[in-house]
Design an enzyme around this catalytic site. Structure first.
Site, mmCIF file in Angstrom:
data_model
loop_
_atom_site.group_PDB
_atom_site.id
_atom_site.type_symbol
_atom_site.label_atom_id
_atom_site.label_comp_id
_atom_site.label_asym_id
_atom_site.label_seq_id
_atom_site.Cartn_x
_atom_site.Cartn_y
_atom_site.Cartn_z
ATOM 1 N N HIS A 1 -5.904 -4.218 9.894
ATOM 2 C CA HIS A 1 -6.623 -3.626 8.763
ATOM 3 C C HIS A 1 -6.999 -4.703 7.748
ATOM 4 O O HIS A 1 -6.151 -5.278 7.081
ATOM 5 C CB HIS A 1 -5.780 -2.547 8.074
ATOM 6 N N HIS B 1 -10.134 -5.881 4.735
ATOM 7 C CA HIS B 1 -11.416 -5.820 4.014
ATOM 8 C C HIS B 1 -11.664 -7.258 3.574
ATOM 9 O O HIS B 1 -11.062 -7.730 2.602
ATOM 10 C CB HIS B 1 -11.337 -4.915 2.779
ATOM 11 N N ARG C 1 -8.772 -0.669 -8.232
ATOM 12 C CA ARG C 1 -9.989 -0.333 -7.517
ATOM 13 C C ARG C 1 -11.237 -0.632 -8.346
ATOM 14 O O ARG C 1 -12.272 -1.034 -7.807
ATOM 15 C CB ARG C 1 -9.968 1.146 -7.097
ATOM 16 N N TYR D 1 -17.187 -1.004 4.927
ATOM 17 C CA TYR D 1 -17.908 0.114 4.300
ATOM 18 C C TYR D 1 -18.966 -0.308 3.286
ATOM 19 O O TYR D 1 -19.648 0.542 2.721
ATOM 20 C CB TYR D 1 -16.922 1.103 3.657
ATOM 21 N N ARG E 1 -10.497 11.737 1.281
ATOM 22 C CA ARG E 1 -11.122 11.847 -0.037
ATOM 23 C C ARG E 1 -12.632 11.679 0.067
ATOM 24 O O ARG E 1 -13.406 12.397 -0.563
ATOM 25 C CB ARG E 1 -10.614 10.726 -0.970
ATOM 26 N N HIS F 1 -8.003 5.544 6.311
ATOM 27 C CA HIS F 1 -6.962 5.432 5.289
ATOM 28 C C HIS F 1 -6.301 6.809 5.158
ATOM 29 O O HIS F 1 -7.000 7.806 4.970
ATOM 30 C CB HIS F 1 -7.571 5.079 3.921
ATOM 31 N N GLU G 1 -2.291 6.918 1.315
ATOM 32 C CA GLU G 1 -1.845 5.684 0.653
ATOM 33 C C GLU G 1 -1.273 6.007 -0.722
ATOM 34 O O GLU G 1 -0.368 5.340 -1.197
ATOM 35 C CB GLU G 1 -3.023 4.707 0.518
ATOM 36 N N HIS H 1 -2.004 2.813 6.387
ATOM 37 C CA HIS H 1 -1.012 3.017 5.323
ATOM 38 C C HIS H 1 0.021 4.067 5.743
ATOM 39 O O HIS H 1 1.172 3.741 5.955
ATOM 40 C CB HIS H 1 -1.633 3.368 3.964
ATOM 41 N N ASP I 1 -5.008 -6.166 4.888
ATOM 42 C CA ASP I 1 -5.749 -5.283 3.992
ATOM 43 C C ASP I 1 -6.486 -6.014 2.869
ATOM 44 O O ASP I 1 -7.576 -6.502 3.064
ATOM 45 C CB ASP I 1 -4.772 -4.219 3.449
HETATM 46 ZN ZN LIG Z 1 -7.963 -0.525 3.306
#
Ligand SMILES: [Zn+2]
Length: 446
Positions: A58, A60, A81, A120, A205, A229, A232, A266, A317
């Protein structure tokens, strides 16, 4: 590629660590493995302990630009975030190629031979398409190829800000608008010898229930790995409970997303029925311990998942740390802190999580072991450094899993080709490329 033979001083085989191991590599795969063979002739020799290549299940890649900038101060996942979105807003296909190439090269130096990039950031910041609708994905594929790492591009569908909540301006570039548009774009991407295309549901979500079912269908038709995900954050569980009256895992199960090709990333805040559902469907859970601790997420139920027969994999991650040894031992160390008991997960189990389980989760079923027919992805750790000096040969795996670091990696072979030798990347000056590419992205950031 020609046939190649390499002699390893020690190697972790399926039945334990063996000495004097001669490996024959043919066309990127392992053709033979013999132990107890003295070194000799002009066969290349590699000293230390050689492990199967490690899978970063995993990632990003762009989060690497956050390292060192977001750890201090108060807040939680949700405040972090916002900082992450500021960097995401400034990515272009060109600067993302540079940043991902350097980040993937850092992974290879650390002993990762395969990465699952959970992708993404698809479109322009205003949501309009690039001329090549997969320009960002193509940048990641090209970056992995140059860094020499095996890639599974997990192309993520992201459709909404949350239950009953539209996308925020920062999230607009993540969305294809609907599942059909996502699938049409993903279908333009194809597998090759070093790259697999996989699918991802960003989270329960960010994707509604009907769309989750449609993504799972599409991934099933193409037999693609499918990641999401999952749980988490406690707030995520509360949002999904408010919308559907169930947990994210139960929602994914009802939508038909759980299968042996599914990985729950997660899987931190699970209830017992979630664990039962993941086990019954043969799923994998990918823990990301260095990220989960940095973001104050919590620790997942590794003992319960292990008892239920759910495979664990690992990911770095957000790349606050890129070190597969740190991730492997964190499963057991977090469990010790949680249960106040030692020895839930052995070094051999932790190595499986870091290697074969991750490869399988990313759609490379023939990776992550030193055995005939497996991909020739191999990582060698020096036993001469200060951390491992004084090791015992009967507990070599314990020493490396519980005390080794990425900095101990000297040699990395991927698909039969040497990418790292003597601790240096064959083609990339990794520190200088990280500095240059991170400055370019951050310099453009507000
Ligand atoms: Zn992630």
């Amino acid at each position: 590629m020609t046939t190649r033979q390499v002699w390893f001083e020690h190697a972790a085989l399926h039945d334990g660590v063996r000495a004097d191991v001669l490996v024959t590599i043919d066309n990127g795969s392992i053709a033979s493995v013999e132990s107890g063979v003295p070194p000799g002739g002009d066969v290349e020799q590699v000293l230390g302990l050689t492990l199967p290549g490690m899978a970063n299940a995993h990632s990003h890649a762009f989060h690497r630009a956050l390292r060192g900038h977001t750890h201090g101060g108060a807040g939680d996942f949700w405040t972090w975030r916002e900082q992450m979105y500021q960097v995401a807003a400034r990515l272009t296909p060109d600067n993302y190629f540079d940043l991902a190439r350097a980040t993937f090269a850092e992974m290879v130096l650390a002993g990762y031979t395969c990465v699952g990039e959970f992708h993404y950031v698809h479109h322009r910041p205003d949501g309009s398409r690039y001329d090549d609708p997969n320009a960002m994905g193509a940048a990641l594929i090209d970056a992995a190829r140059e860094a020499g790492i095996r890639l599974t591009l997990l192309d993520a569908c992201y459709l909404r800000g949350g239950p009953g909540t539209p996308l925020t301006p920062a999230q607009v570039r993540f969305s294809d608008g609907d599942v059909q548009a996502w699938a049409d774009r993903v279908d333009l991407l194809v597998d090759d010898d070093d790259v697999r295309i996989g699918a991802a549901i960003h989270s329960a979500r960010a994707v509604d229930a009907d769309s989750i079912a449609a993504i799972a269908n599409h991934a099933g038709r193409r037999a693609m790995p499918l990641h999401a995900h999952v749980s988490e954050q406690i707030a995520e569980n509360e949002q999904i409970h408010g919308e559907h009256g169930c947990t994210p895992t139960a929602l994914l199960a009802a939508a038909g997303a759980l299968s042996p090709r599914f990985t729950a990333v997660h899987a931190t805040h699970l209830v017992p029925t979630d664990i039962d559902a993941l086990a019954a469907a043969g799923c994998t859970c990918c823990f990301c311990p260095t990220t989960e601790r940095d973001l104050a997420d919590g620790t997942g139920p590794s003992a319960e998942l292990g008892d239920a027969g759910v495979r664990l994999a690992l990911g770095s991650d957000q790349h606050a740390v890129i070190d597969p040894f740190e991730e492997m031992r964190a499963i057991e160390m977090n469990e010790r802190l949680r249960s106040m008991r030692r020895g839930t997960h052995s070094a051999a189990e932790l190595l499986m999580a870091g290697t074969a389980n991750g490869y399988r989760s990313l759609g490379w079923d023939n990776g992550g072991a030193i055995a005939v027919g497996q991909l020739a992805d191999l990582v060698t750790v020096s036993l001469d450094g200060v951390r491992l000096a004084g090791y015992s040969t009967d507990a070599l795996l314990d020493a490396v899993v519980f005390a080794g670091l990425a900095a101990d990696v000297t040699d990395v072979i991927i698909g039969g080709a040497t990418i790292v030798r003597g601790g240096a990347h064959a083609t990339i000056d990794v520190a200088s490329e990280l500095r240059r590419s991170i400055t370019a992205v951050r310099g453009a950031a507000r």
